[in-house]
Design an enzyme around this catalytic site. Structure first.
Site, short mmCIF file in Angstrom:
data_model
loop_
_atom_site.label_atom_id
_atom_site.label_comp_id
_atom_site.label_asym_id
_atom_site.label_seq_id
_atom_site.Cartn_x
_atom_site.Cartn_y
_atom_site.Cartn_z
N ASP A 109 10.96 -10.05 -13.50
CA ASP A 109 10.34 -8.82 -13.02
C ASP A 109 11.46 -7.79 -12.88
OD1 ASP A 109 8.54 -7.04 -11.71
OD2 ASP A 109 7.44 -8.79 -10.96
N ASP A 211 8.20 -3.25 -13.36
CA ASP A 211 7.54 -2.73 -12.17
C ASP A 211 7.39 -1.21 -12.22
OD1 ASP A 211 6.71 -3.70 -9.44
OD2 ASP A 211 8.14 -2.17 -8.82
N GLU A 253 4.19 -2.22 -16.09
CA GLU A 253 3.11 -1.99 -15.13
C GLU A 253 2.85 -0.49 -15.06
OE1 GLU A 253 2.02 -2.62 -10.39
OE2 GLU A 253 4.02 -2.03 -11.01
N HIS A 327 -0.36 -10.42 -8.13
CA HIS A 327 0.06 -10.54 -6.73
C HIS A 327 -0.32 -9.33 -5.88
CE1 HIS A 327 2.95 -8.05 -8.69
NE2 HIS A 327 3.48 -7.71 -7.52
N ASP A 328 -0.85 -8.28 -6.50
CA ASP A 328 -1.27 -7.09 -5.76
C ASP A 328 -2.79 -7.00 -5.64
OD1 ASP A 328 1.38 -6.13 -5.56
OD2 ASP A 328 1.23 -5.11 -7.51
C1 GLC Z 1 4.53 -2.83 -7.99
C2 GLC Z 1 4.49 -4.26 -7.54
C3 GLC Z 1 4.19 -4.32 -6.08
C4 GLC Z 1 5.30 -3.59 -5.36
C5 GLC Z 1 5.49 -2.18 -5.89
C6 GLC Z 1 6.81 -1.62 -5.45
O1 GLC Z 1 3.29 -2.21 -7.89
O2 GLC Z 1 3.58 -5.00 -8.33
O3 GLC Z 1 4.06 -5.62 -5.60
O4 GLC Z 1 5.02 -3.54 -4.00
O5 GLC Z 1 5.50 -2.13 -7.30
O6 GLC Z 1 7.86 -2.28 -6.08
#
Ligand code: GLC
Ligand code: CA
Length: 558
Positions: A109, A211, A253, A327-328
Protein backbone atom coordinates in the site's frame (compact mmCIF):
# COMPACT_ATOMS: atom_id res chain seq x y z
CA UNK A 1 7.90 -10.24 -8.76
CA UNK A 2 9.19 -9.98 -12.25
CA UNK A 3 6.78 -11.67 -14.58
CA UNK A 4 8.38 -10.38 -17.76
CA UNK A 5 9.19 -13.83 -19.08
CA UNK A 6 5.59 -14.99 -18.70
CA UNK A 7 4.41 -11.73 -20.18
CA UNK A 8 6.27 -12.32 -23.43
CA UNK A 9 4.09 -15.31 -24.20
CA UNK A 10 0.88 -13.22 -23.99
CA UNK A 11 -0.76 -11.68 -27.06
CA UNK A 12 -0.52 -7.91 -27.39
CA UNK A 13 -2.50 -5.99 -24.81
CA UNK A 14 -2.86 -8.95 -22.48
CA UNK A 15 -1.39 -8.86 -18.99
CA UNK A 16 -0.80 -11.54 -16.40
CA UNK A 17 -2.91 -9.61 -13.90
CA UNK A 18 -5.97 -9.81 -16.15
CA UNK A 19 -6.29 -13.42 -15.04
CA UNK A 20 -5.39 -12.75 -11.40
CA UNK A 21 -7.48 -12.49 -8.28
CA UNK A 22 -6.23 -10.21 -5.51
CA UNK A 23 -6.81 -10.77 -1.79
CA UNK A 24 -6.59 -7.78 0.55
CA UNK A 25 -5.14 -8.28 4.01
CA UNK A 26 -5.58 -5.77 6.81
CA UNK A 27 -2.53 -6.90 8.81
CA UNK A 28 -3.74 -5.70 12.18
CA UNK A 29 -6.80 -7.95 11.98
CA UNK A 30 -5.65 -11.00 10.03
CA UNK A 31 -3.68 -13.31 12.31
CA UNK A 32 -1.76 -12.66 15.53
CA UNK A 33 1.26 -14.96 15.90
CA UNK A 34 2.56 -13.84 19.30
CA UNK A 35 -0.48 -13.21 21.48
CA UNK A 36 -0.22 -9.43 21.80
CA UNK A 37 -3.69 -9.07 20.28
CA UNK A 38 -2.42 -7.46 17.06
CA UNK A 39 -2.15 -9.27 13.74
CA UNK A 40 1.37 -9.44 12.31
CA UNK A 41 3.52 -10.50 9.37
CA UNK A 42 4.46 -13.87 10.84
CA UNK A 43 0.72 -14.49 11.24
CA UNK A 44 0.18 -13.73 7.56
CA UNK A 45 3.01 -16.07 6.54
CA UNK A 46 1.44 -18.82 8.63
CA UNK A 47 -1.75 -18.51 6.57
CA UNK A 48 -0.21 -18.68 3.10
CA UNK A 49 -1.36 -22.28 2.77
CA UNK A 50 -4.93 -21.11 3.35
CA UNK A 51 -4.59 -18.44 0.66
CA UNK A 52 -2.94 -20.83 -1.74
CA UNK A 53 -5.81 -23.28 -1.44
CA UNK A 54 -8.29 -20.46 -2.01
CA UNK A 55 -6.36 -19.91 -5.23
CA UNK A 56 -5.55 -16.19 -5.15
CA UNK A 57 -2.57 -14.77 -7.04
CA UNK A 58 -1.73 -11.58 -5.20
CA UNK A 59 -1.98 -10.18 -1.71
CA UNK A 60 -2.54 -6.46 -1.23
CA UNK A 61 -1.17 -5.69 2.19
CA UNK A 62 -2.61 -2.64 3.90
CA UNK A 63 0.30 -0.60 5.36
CA UNK A 64 2.93 -2.45 7.38
CA UNK A 65 5.41 0.42 7.69
CA UNK A 66 6.57 2.04 10.90
CA UNK A 67 3.76 4.24 12.15
CA UNK A 68 2.28 5.74 15.32
CA UNK A 69 -0.99 4.09 14.13
CA UNK A 70 -3.18 7.17 14.41
CA UNK A 71 -4.96 5.81 11.30
CA UNK A 72 -3.81 2.18 11.64
CA UNK A 73 -0.71 2.58 9.50
CA UNK A 74 -2.02 5.02 6.89
CA UNK A 75 0.16 7.50 8.79
CA UNK A 76 3.73 6.48 8.02
CA UNK A 77 6.72 7.65 10.04
CA UNK A 78 9.32 5.54 8.18
CA UNK A 79 8.64 4.26 4.66
CA UNK A 80 11.60 1.89 4.77
CA UNK A 81 10.97 0.02 7.95
CA UNK A 82 8.27 -2.23 9.39
CA UNK A 83 6.06 -1.33 12.35
CA UNK A 84 7.50 -3.28 15.32
CA UNK A 85 4.04 -4.65 16.21
CA UNK A 86 3.91 -6.22 12.74
CA UNK A 87 7.48 -7.59 12.75
CA UNK A 88 10.76 -6.79 11.03
CA UNK A 89 12.10 -6.31 7.52
CA UNK A 90 13.44 -9.87 7.73
CA UNK A 91 9.88 -11.07 8.45
CA UNK A 92 8.69 -9.15 5.43
CA UNK A 93 11.39 -10.56 3.13
CA UNK A 94 10.54 -14.02 4.39
CA UNK A 95 6.86 -13.41 3.58
CA UNK A 96 7.76 -12.33 0.02
CA UNK A 97 9.86 -15.45 -0.52
CA UNK A 98 7.34 -17.84 1.00
CA UNK A 99 4.49 -16.26 -0.95
CA UNK A 100 6.43 -16.44 -4.20
CA UNK A 101 7.15 -20.12 -3.58
CA UNK A 102 3.38 -20.58 -3.75
CA UNK A 103 2.98 -18.39 -6.82
CA UNK A 104 1.60 -15.47 -4.82
CA UNK A 105 2.86 -11.90 -5.24
CA UNK A 106 2.85 -9.22 -2.54
CA UNK A 107 1.47 -5.75 -3.30
CA UNK A 108 2.23 -2.89 -0.94
CA UNK A 109 0.00 0.00 0.00
CA UNK A 110 1.68 3.20 -1.17
CA UNK A 111 0.58 6.06 1.06
CA UNK A 112 2.25 9.12 -0.42
CA UNK A 113 -0.37 11.82 -0.27
CA UNK A 114 0.64 12.35 3.34
CA UNK A 115 2.95 11.03 6.05
CA UNK A 116 2.69 10.80 9.81
CA UNK A 117 3.43 13.94 11.82
CA UNK A 118 6.23 11.83 13.33
CA UNK A 119 7.99 11.36 9.99
CA UNK A 120 11.48 12.95 10.17
CA UNK A 121 10.60 15.12 7.16
CA UNK A 122 7.73 16.67 9.09
CA UNK A 123 9.74 17.03 12.28
CA UNK A 124 12.27 19.04 10.24
CA UNK A 125 9.60 20.91 8.27
CA UNK A 126 7.98 22.07 11.47
CA UNK A 127 11.17 23.82 12.54
CA UNK A 128 10.25 26.83 10.43
CA UNK A 129 10.33 28.58 7.07
CA UNK A 130 14.12 28.42 6.71
CA UNK A 131 14.33 24.65 7.03
CA UNK A 132 15.25 22.68 3.86
CA UNK A 133 12.28 20.38 4.51
CA UNK A 134 9.78 23.22 5.02
CA UNK A 135 8.46 22.81 1.47
CA UNK A 136 8.02 19.06 1.81
CA UNK A 137 4.62 19.93 3.29
CA UNK A 138 1.95 22.53 2.63
CA UNK A 139 2.21 25.56 4.89
CA UNK A 140 0.16 28.75 4.66
CA UNK A 141 -0.13 31.91 6.68
CA UNK A 142 -3.43 32.40 8.60
CA UNK A 143 -6.39 33.87 6.74
CA UNK A 144 -7.32 37.57 7.17
CA UNK A 145 -9.30 36.75 10.34
CA UNK A 146 -6.36 34.83 11.83
CA UNK A 147 -8.18 31.54 11.16
CA UNK A 148 -7.38 28.81 8.63
CA UNK A 149 -6.22 29.97 5.17
CA UNK A 150 -9.38 28.59 3.53
CA UNK A 151 -12.30 26.31 4.23
CA UNK A 152 -10.91 22.97 3.05
CA UNK A 153 -12.23 20.21 5.27
CA UNK A 154 -10.63 17.00 6.51
CA UNK A 155 -12.24 13.71 5.49
CA UNK A 156 -12.15 12.77 9.16
CA UNK A 157 -14.13 15.87 10.19
CA UNK A 158 -13.19 19.46 11.01
CA UNK A 159 -10.89 21.85 9.15
CA UNK A 160 -8.05 20.47 7.03
CA UNK A 161 -5.70 23.05 8.53
CA UNK A 162 -3.94 23.01 11.88
CA UNK A 163 -2.03 25.96 13.31
CA UNK A 164 1.51 25.19 14.34
CA UNK A 165 2.35 27.59 17.18
CA UNK A 166 6.07 27.44 16.48
CA UNK A 167 5.94 29.36 13.19
CA UNK A 168 2.40 30.74 13.45
CA UNK A 169 1.53 29.03 10.14
CA UNK A 170 -1.04 26.40 9.27
CA UNK A 171 -0.24 23.03 7.68
CA UNK A 172 -2.63 21.07 5.51
CA UNK A 173 -3.98 17.64 6.44
CA UNK A 174 -6.82 16.24 4.36
CA UNK A 175 -7.12 13.42 6.92
CA UNK A 176 -6.23 13.54 10.62
CA UNK A 177 -4.06 16.35 11.98
CA UNK A 178 -1.44 13.68 12.47
CA UNK A 179 -1.36 13.05 8.69
CA UNK A 180 0.20 16.18 7.14
CA UNK A 181 -0.09 16.33 3.31
CA UNK A 182 3.10 16.15 1.28
CA UNK A 183 3.78 18.91 -1.23
CA UNK A 184 3.98 17.10 -4.58
CA UNK A 185 4.85 20.31 -6.38
CA UNK A 186 8.26 20.10 -4.74
CA UNK A 187 10.54 18.01 -7.02
CA UNK A 188 12.59 16.95 -3.98
CA UNK A 189 9.50 15.27 -2.50
CA UNK A 190 8.87 13.36 -5.70
CA UNK A 191 12.53 12.33 -5.89
CA UNK A 192 12.46 10.93 -2.35
CA UNK A 193 9.22 9.03 -2.96
CA UNK A 194 10.54 7.45 -6.16
CA UNK A 195 13.74 6.42 -4.40
CA UNK A 196 11.68 4.73 -1.72
CA UNK A 197 9.47 2.98 -4.29
CA UNK A 198 12.51 1.62 -6.12
CA UNK A 199 13.90 0.32 -2.84
CA UNK A 200 10.72 -1.76 -2.38
CA UNK A 201 10.60 -2.83 -6.01
CA UNK A 202 14.09 -4.23 -5.63
CA UNK A 203 12.85 -6.29 -2.69
CA UNK A 204 10.68 -8.18 -5.14
CA UNK A 205 7.18 -6.83 -4.61
CA UNK A 206 4.50 -7.50 -7.24
CA UNK A 207 2.57 -4.27 -7.09
CA UNK A 208 1.37 -1.11 -5.40
CA UNK A 209 -2.08 -0.08 -4.29
CA UNK A 210 -1.94 3.72 -4.22
CA UNK A 211 -3.76 5.44 -1.40
CA UNK A 212 -5.91 8.47 -2.39
CA UNK A 213 -3.64 8.97 -5.37
CA UNK A 214 -6.13 11.33 -7.05
CA UNK A 215 -5.20 13.90 -4.36
CA UNK A 216 -1.53 14.37 -5.23
CA UNK A 217 -2.15 17.01 -7.89
CA UNK A 218 -4.08 19.23 -5.48
CA UNK A 219 -4.13 23.02 -5.86
CA UNK A 220 -4.69 24.14 -2.32
CA UNK A 221 -5.13 27.83 -2.96
CA UNK A 222 -7.89 27.13 -5.47
CA UNK A 223 -9.53 24.77 -2.97
CA UNK A 224 -9.02 21.97 -5.52
CA UNK A 225 -8.11 18.60 -4.05
CA UNK A 226 -9.01 15.83 -6.50
CA UNK A 227 -7.91 15.58 -10.12
CA UNK A 228 -5.53 18.51 -10.00
CA UNK A 229 -3.96 19.76 -13.25
CA UNK A 230 -0.60 18.02 -12.71
CA UNK A 231 -1.94 14.69 -11.43
CA UNK A 232 -1.38 12.73 -14.62
CA UNK A 233 1.98 14.36 -15.21
CA UNK A 234 3.10 13.13 -11.77
CA UNK A 235 1.81 9.62 -12.41
CA UNK A 236 3.61 9.41 -15.75
CA UNK A 237 6.78 10.64 -14.11
CA UNK A 238 6.37 8.09 -11.31
CA UNK A 239 5.82 5.32 -13.84
CA UNK A 240 8.93 6.35 -15.80
CA UNK A 241 11.14 6.66 -12.75
CA UNK A 242 9.97 3.58 -10.83
CA UNK A 243 7.67 0.71 -11.75
CA UNK A 244 7.64 1.31 -15.52
CA UNK A 245 10.72 -0.88 -15.67
CA UNK A 246 9.08 -3.70 -13.71
CA UNK A 247 6.12 -5.78 -14.71
CA UNK A 248 3.91 -5.13 -11.70
CA UNK A 249 0.27 -4.39 -11.00
CA UNK A 250 -0.62 -0.86 -9.90
CA UNK A 251 -4.04 0.25 -8.74
CA UNK A 252 -4.93 3.76 -7.69
CA UNK A 253 -7.56 4.51 -5.08
CA UNK A 254 -9.58 7.27 -6.82
CA UNK A 255 -12.84 8.25 -5.17
CA UNK A 256 -13.23 10.91 -7.84
CA UNK A 257 -12.68 8.64 -10.86
CA UNK A 258 -15.15 8.79 -13.74
CA UNK A 259 -15.06 6.46 -16.74
CA UNK A 260 -13.34 9.28 -18.61
CA UNK A 261 -10.59 9.82 -16.07
CA UNK A 262 -10.19 6.05 -15.62
CA UNK A 263 -9.08 5.91 -19.24
CA UNK A 264 -6.45 8.54 -18.50
CA UNK A 265 -5.16 6.55 -15.52
CA UNK A 266 -5.26 3.12 -17.14
CA UNK A 267 -5.36 3.57 -20.92
CA UNK A 268 -2.85 1.39 -22.73
CA UNK A 269 -0.85 4.26 -24.17
CA UNK A 270 -0.88 6.39 -21.05
CA UNK A 271 1.99 4.83 -19.07
CA UNK A 272 0.30 5.49 -15.75
CA UNK A 273 -1.44 2.73 -13.77
CA UNK A 274 -2.84 -0.73 -14.45
CA UNK A 275 -6.27 0.20 -13.11
CA UNK A 276 -8.11 2.30 -10.53
CA UNK A 277 -10.60 1.64 -7.78
CA UNK A 278 -13.66 3.71 -8.63
CA UNK A 279 -16.37 4.18 -5.98
CA UNK A 280 -19.45 5.22 -7.88
CA UNK A 281 -21.32 2.06 -6.90
CA UNK A 282 -20.46 2.86 -3.27
CA UNK A 283 -21.23 6.57 -3.15
CA UNK A 284 -24.53 6.33 -5.06
CA UNK A 285 -25.88 4.85 -1.83
CA UNK A 286 -24.80 7.79 0.31
CA UNK A 287 -27.14 10.46 1.60
CA UNK A 288 -26.65 13.97 0.12
CA UNK A 289 -26.12 15.50 3.56
CA UNK A 290 -25.07 12.78 6.00
CA UNK A 291 -23.16 10.67 3.50
CA UNK A 292 -22.51 7.12 4.50
CA UNK A 293 -23.70 7.72 8.07
CA UNK A 294 -27.27 7.65 6.78
CA UNK A 295 -27.20 5.32 3.77
CA UNK A 296 -30.08 5.30 1.27
CA UNK A 297 -32.18 2.23 0.59
CA UNK A 298 -30.58 -0.25 -1.76
CA UNK A 299 -31.53 0.34 -5.40
CA UNK A 300 -30.54 -2.47 -7.76
CA UNK A 301 -31.47 -0.61 -10.93
CA UNK A 302 -29.03 2.13 -9.99
CA UNK A 303 -26.32 -0.30 -8.97
CA UNK A 304 -26.63 -2.13 -12.27
CA UNK A 305 -26.51 1.09 -14.24
CA UNK A 306 -23.29 2.16 -12.50
CA UNK A 307 -21.55 -1.20 -12.86
CA UNK A 308 -22.63 -1.61 -16.48
CA UNK A 309 -21.55 1.91 -17.34
CA UNK A 310 -18.05 1.07 -16.12
CA UNK A 311 -18.04 -2.25 -17.96
CA UNK A 312 -18.95 -0.56 -21.26
CA UNK A 313 -16.63 2.41 -20.80
CA UNK A 314 -13.51 0.30 -20.27
CA UNK A 315 -14.32 -2.48 -22.69
CA UNK A 316 -11.83 -1.48 -25.38
CA UNK A 317 -9.16 0.28 -23.36
CA UNK A 318 -8.29 0.59 -19.68
CA UNK A 319 -9.21 -2.13 -17.21
CA UNK A 320 -11.71 -2.42 -14.35
CA UNK A 321 -11.04 -3.40 -10.76
CA UNK A 322 -13.94 -5.35 -9.27
CA UNK A 323 -14.75 -5.18 -5.57
CA UNK A 324 -17.60 -5.06 -3.09
CA UNK A 325 -15.57 -4.36 0.03
CA UNK A 326 -12.30 -3.17 1.51
CA UNK A 327 -10.99 -1.96 4.88
CA UNK A 328 -12.96 1.30 4.58
CA UNK A 329 -16.30 -0.20 3.58
CA UNK A 330 -19.02 -2.25 5.23
CA UNK A 331 -19.06 -6.01 4.79
CA UNK A 332 -20.38 -6.96 1.34
CA UNK A 333 -22.97 -9.49 2.51
CA UNK A 334 -24.40 -6.98 5.00
CA UNK A 335 -24.43 -4.12 2.53
CA UNK A 336 -25.73 -5.78 -0.64
CA UNK A 337 -27.03 -9.16 0.53
CA UNK A 338 -29.02 -10.51 3.45
CA UNK A 339 -26.68 -11.54 6.25
CA UNK A 340 -29.50 -12.64 8.53
CA UNK A 341 -31.99 -14.37 6.24
CA UNK A 342 -29.93 -15.69 3.32
CA UNK A 343 -26.36 -15.49 4.46
CA UNK A 344 -24.80 -18.20 2.33
CA UNK A 345 -27.02 -17.74 -0.75
CA UNK A 346 -26.62 -13.97 -0.92
CA UNK A 347 -22.86 -14.03 -0.29
CA UNK A 348 -22.42 -16.54 -3.13
CA UNK A 349 -24.72 -14.56 -5.39
CA UNK A 350 -22.67 -11.41 -4.85
CA UNK A 351 -19.42 -13.22 -5.54
CA UNK A 352 -20.84 -14.71 -8.75
CA UNK A 353 -22.01 -11.38 -10.10
CA UNK A 354 -18.72 -9.64 -9.32
CA UNK A 355 -16.19 -12.26 -10.38
CA UNK A 356 -17.79 -12.91 -13.77
CA UNK A 357 -17.67 -9.29 -14.87
CA UNK A 358 -14.72 -8.03 -16.89
CA UNK A 359 -11.88 -6.85 -14.67
CA UNK A 360 -9.60 -7.99 -11.87
CA UNK A 361 -11.51 -9.11 -8.75
CA UNK A 362 -10.41 -8.06 -5.27
CA UNK A 363 -11.51 -10.07 -2.23
CA UNK A 364 -11.37 -8.38 1.15
CA UNK A 365 -10.25 -10.68 3.98
CA UNK A 366 -13.15 -12.60 5.47
CA UNK A 367 -15.45 -11.90 2.53
CA UNK A 368 -14.73 -15.43 1.29
CA UNK A 369 -16.36 -16.85 4.44
CA UNK A 370 -19.18 -14.33 4.48
CA UNK A 371 -18.03 -12.19 7.42
CA UNK A 372 -20.69 -9.65 8.35
CA UNK A 373 -20.94 -6.16 9.85
CA UNK A 374 -20.37 -6.14 13.60
CA UNK A 375 -23.26 -5.36 15.99
CA UNK A 376 -21.38 -3.04 18.38
CA UNK A 377 -23.72 -1.24 20.77
CA UNK A 378 -21.54 1.48 22.28
CA UNK A 379 -18.99 3.91 20.91
CA UNK A 380 -16.31 2.45 23.23
CA UNK A 381 -16.22 -0.69 21.12
CA UNK A 382 -15.13 1.26 18.03
CA UNK A 383 -11.46 1.98 17.37
CA UNK A 384 -11.41 3.84 14.06
CA UNK A 385 -10.33 7.49 14.19
CA UNK A 386 -12.88 8.47 11.55
CA UNK A 387 -15.78 6.96 13.53
CA UNK A 388 -14.60 8.43 16.83
CA UNK A 389 -14.20 11.91 15.32
CA UNK A 390 -17.54 11.77 13.51
CA UNK A 391 -19.27 10.57 16.66
CA UNK A 392 -17.99 13.55 18.58
CA UNK A 393 -18.95 16.02 15.83
CA UNK A 394 -22.41 14.58 15.14
CA UNK A 395 -23.34 14.23 18.80
CA UNK A 396 -22.15 17.80 19.46
CA UNK A 397 -24.37 18.86 16.56
CA UNK A 398 -27.40 17.23 18.18
CA UNK A 399 -27.60 13.68 16.74
CA UNK A 400 -28.54 11.15 19.40
CA UNK A 401 -25.76 8.69 20.26
CA UNK A 402 -28.21 5.82 19.48
CA UNK A 403 -28.83 7.17 15.99
CA UNK A 404 -25.12 7.54 15.43
CA UNK A 405 -24.50 3.91 16.44
CA UNK A 406 -27.27 2.83 14.06
CA UNK A 407 -25.41 4.50 11.19
CA UNK A 408 -22.07 3.16 12.39
CA UNK A 409 -23.46 -0.38 12.48
CA UNK A 410 -24.11 0.00 8.77
CA UNK A 411 -21.21 2.09 7.60
CA UNK A 412 -18.31 2.40 10.07
CA UNK A 413 -14.95 1.20 8.82
CA UNK A 414 -14.56 -1.07 11.85
CA UNK A 415 -17.20 -3.38 10.34
CA UNK A 416 -14.41 -4.54 8.05
CA UNK A 417 -11.71 -4.43 10.69
CA UNK A 418 -12.86 -6.93 13.31
CA UNK A 419 -10.50 -9.93 13.48
CA UNK A 420 -10.49 -12.59 10.79
CA UNK A 421 -12.55 -15.55 12.02
CA UNK A 422 -10.39 -18.65 11.70
CA UNK A 423 -12.22 -21.16 13.88
CA UNK A 424 -14.65 -21.55 16.78
CA UNK A 425 -11.99 -21.09 19.51
CA UNK A 426 -11.90 -17.97 21.69
CA UNK A 427 -11.65 -14.75 19.62
CA UNK A 428 -12.23 -16.78 16.48
CA UNK A 429 -8.70 -18.20 16.72
CA UNK A 430 -7.29 -14.80 15.72
CA UNK A 431 -5.20 -14.39 18.88
CA UNK A 432 -4.29 -16.21 22.08
CA UNK A 433 -4.35 -12.84 23.85
CA UNK A 434 -6.88 -10.02 23.93
CA UNK A 435 -7.66 -8.66 20.45
CA UNK A 436 -7.19 -4.92 19.82
CA UNK A 437 -10.81 -4.80 18.67
CA UNK A 438 -13.56 -7.26 19.57
CA UNK A 439 -14.24 -10.19 17.31
CA UNK A 440 -17.68 -10.43 15.69
CA UNK A 441 -19.82 -12.62 18.00
CA UNK A 442 -20.86 -14.83 15.07
CA UNK A 443 -17.42 -16.46 14.84
CA UNK A 444 -18.71 -19.77 16.22
CA UNK A 445 -20.58 -20.39 12.97
CA UNK A 446 -18.88 -18.03 10.50
CA UNK A 447 -15.26 -19.17 10.41
CA UNK A 448 -12.65 -20.45 7.97
CA UNK A 449 -12.28 -23.90 9.48
CA UNK A 450 -15.98 -24.65 9.19
CA UNK A 451 -16.08 -23.16 5.69
CA UNK A 452 -13.20 -25.27 4.37
CA UNK A 453 -14.75 -28.54 5.47
CA UNK A 454 -18.17 -27.77 3.98
CA UNK A 455 -18.34 -28.54 0.28
CA UNK A 456 -21.22 -26.09 -0.16
CA UNK A 457 -19.66 -23.20 1.73
CA UNK A 458 -19.21 -19.63 0.55
CA UNK A 459 -15.47 -20.33 0.69
CA UNK A 460 -15.73 -23.19 -1.80
CA UNK A 461 -17.84 -20.99 -4.04
CA UNK A 462 -15.10 -18.34 -4.12
CA UNK A 463 -12.54 -21.01 -4.77
CA UNK A 464 -14.50 -22.22 -7.76
CA UNK A 465 -14.92 -18.70 -9.17
CA UNK A 466 -11.19 -18.02 -8.88
CA UNK A 467 -10.42 -21.27 -10.68
CA UNK A 468 -12.99 -20.65 -13.44
CA UNK A 469 -11.23 -17.40 -14.36
CA UNK A 470 -8.09 -19.42 -15.08
CA UNK A 471 -9.80 -21.91 -17.39
CA UNK A 472 -12.34 -19.75 -19.27
CA UNK A 473 -10.98 -16.86 -21.32
CA UNK A 474 -14.55 -15.63 -21.84
CA UNK A 475 -14.56 -14.62 -18.15
CA UNK A 476 -11.40 -12.60 -18.61
CA UNK A 477 -11.89 -11.09 -22.07
CA UNK A 478 -15.50 -11.64 -23.11
CA UNK A 479 -17.50 -8.64 -24.30
CA UNK A 480 -19.96 -7.51 -21.62
CA UNK A 481 -23.61 -6.85 -22.25
CA UNK A 482 -26.33 -6.15 -19.69
CA UNK A 483 -29.98 -7.21 -20.06
CA UNK A 484 -33.25 -6.31 -18.33
CA UNK A 485 -31.70 -3.09 -17.00
CA UNK A 486 -34.98 -1.90 -15.47
CA UNK A 487 -35.74 -5.13 -13.62
CA UNK A 488 -35.84 -4.19 -9.92
CA UNK A 489 -34.61 -7.54 -8.55
CA UNK A 490 -32.61 -9.40 -11.17
CA UNK A 491 -29.15 -8.71 -12.56
CA UNK A 492 -28.63 -10.36 -15.95
CA UNK A 493 -25.58 -9.96 -18.13
CA UNK A 494 -23.72 -11.87 -20.79
CA UNK A 495 -20.11 -12.13 -21.88
CA UNK A 496 -19.08 -13.16 -25.37
CA UNK A 497 -15.76 -14.30 -26.76
CA UNK A 498 -15.37 -16.15 -30.07
CA UNK A 499 -18.09 -18.78 -29.94
CA UNK A 500 -18.47 -18.77 -26.18
CA UNK A 501 -21.38 -16.98 -24.60
CA UNK A 502 -21.58 -16.82 -20.82
CA UNK A 503 -24.92 -15.80 -19.31
CA UNK A 504 -24.99 -14.68 -15.67
CA UNK A 505 -28.32 -14.46 -13.87
CA UNK A 506 -28.74 -13.29 -10.29
CA UNK A 507 -31.61 -12.48 -7.98
CA UNK A 508 -30.83 -9.67 -5.52
CA UNK A 509 -34.11 -10.11 -3.61
CA UNK A 510 -35.08 -12.20 -0.57
CA UNK A 511 -38.09 -13.52 -2.50
CA UNK A 512 -38.78 -15.55 -5.62
CA UNK A 513 -38.57 -13.79 -8.96
CA UNK A 514 -39.89 -14.73 -12.39
CA UNK A 515 -38.02 -13.52 -15.44
CA UNK A 516 -38.77 -13.46 -19.11
CA UNK A 517 -35.50 -13.54 -20.97
CA UNK A 518 -34.88 -12.25 -24.45
CA UNK A 519 -35.03 -15.19 -26.85
CA UNK A 520 -31.36 -14.95 -27.81
CA UNK A 521 -30.28 -15.77 -24.26
CA UNK A 522 -32.42 -18.90 -24.05
CA UNK A 523 -30.05 -21.69 -25.02
CA UNK A 524 -28.82 -24.97 -23.64
CA UNK A 525 -25.36 -24.91 -22.14
CA UNK A 526 -23.26 -25.99 -19.20
CA UNK A 527 -23.75 -24.51 -15.78
CA UNK A 528 -20.35 -23.31 -14.52
CA UNK A 529 -21.43 -22.10 -11.09
CA UNK A 530 -24.64 -21.96 -9.02
CA UNK A 531 -25.79 -21.44 -5.45
CA UNK A 532 -28.84 -23.74 -5.38
CA UNK A 533 -28.87 -26.36 -8.15
CA UNK A 534 -27.12 -26.32 -11.52
CA UNK A 535 -29.28 -24.99 -14.36
CA UNK A 536 -28.25 -26.32 -17.76
CA UNK A 537 -30.98 -25.15 -20.07
CA UNK A 538 -32.20 -21.58 -20.14
CA UNK A 539 -35.75 -21.21 -21.33
CA UNK A 540 -37.40 -17.87 -21.90
CA UNK A 541 -39.10 -18.15 -18.54
CA UNK A 542 -36.86 -18.43 -15.53
CA UNK A 543 -37.92 -18.90 -11.92
CA UNK A 544 -35.37 -17.70 -9.42
CA UNK A 545 -35.25 -18.58 -5.75
CA UNK A 546 -34.27 -15.89 -3.19
CA UNK A 547 -30.75 -14.68 -4.01
CA UNK A 548 -30.31 -17.43 -6.58
CA UNK A 549 -27.45 -16.97 -9.02
CA UNK A 550 -25.89 -19.09 -11.73
CA UNK A 551 -23.86 -18.82 -14.91
CA UNK A 552 -24.33 -20.86 -18.06
CA UNK A 553 -21.76 -21.28 -20.79
CA UNK A 554 -23.26 -21.82 -24.24
CA UNK A 555 -21.58 -22.39 -27.54
CA UNK A 556 -23.05 -20.17 -30.22
CA UNK A 557 -23.79 -21.36 -33.72
CA UNK A 558 -22.01 -19.33 -36.38
C1 GLC B 1 -7.50 5.86 2.12
C2 GLC B 1 -7.42 4.61 2.95
C3 GLC B 1 -7.99 4.89 4.30
C4 GLC B 1 -7.16 5.98 4.94
C5 GLC B 1 -7.08 7.21 4.05
C6 GLC B 1 -5.97 8.11 4.51
O1 GLC B 1 -8.80 6.24 1.84
O2 GLC B 1 -8.04 3.54 2.29
O3 GLC B 1 -8.03 3.75 5.11
O4 GLC B 1 -7.72 6.33 6.16
O5 GLC B 1 -6.79 6.89 2.71
O6 GLC B 1 -4.73 7.52 4.27
CA1 CA C 1 1.03 -9.89 17.16
Amino acid sequence: MNRASEQEALPAGRKWWHVSTVYQIYPRSFCDSNGDGIGDIAGITSKLGYLKSLGIDLIWLSPIYRSPMDDNGYDISDYQDIAPEFGTLADFDHLVVEARRRGIGIMLDLVVNHTSDEHPWFLESRKGPGNPFRDFYIWRRPGPDGGPPNDLMSSFGGPAWTLDPLSGEYYLHLFSRRQPDLNWENPAVRREIYKMMNWWLERGIAGFRMDVIDYIGKQVDQGLVKDGPRLHEYLQEMNRRTFGRHDILTVGECWSATPGSALLYSGRDRSELSMVFQFEHVTQQWDEIYGKWRPKAFDLVKLKSVLSKWQYALSEDGWNSLFWGNHDLPRAVSQYGDAAGYHSQSAKMLATVLHLMKGTPFIYQGEEIGMTNVPFTTIDQYRDIETLNMHRLHVEAGLSPEDFIKGANQSARDNARTPMQWNAAAHGGFTKGVPWIEVNPNYATVNAEAAMTDERSIWNHYRKLIALRKTHPVIVYGLYQSWLDQHPDAFVYSRALDRDRLVVIANFAPHKVQLTLPRELANPGTCLIWNYEPVDTLGENVDLKPYEAFAILCEMRE
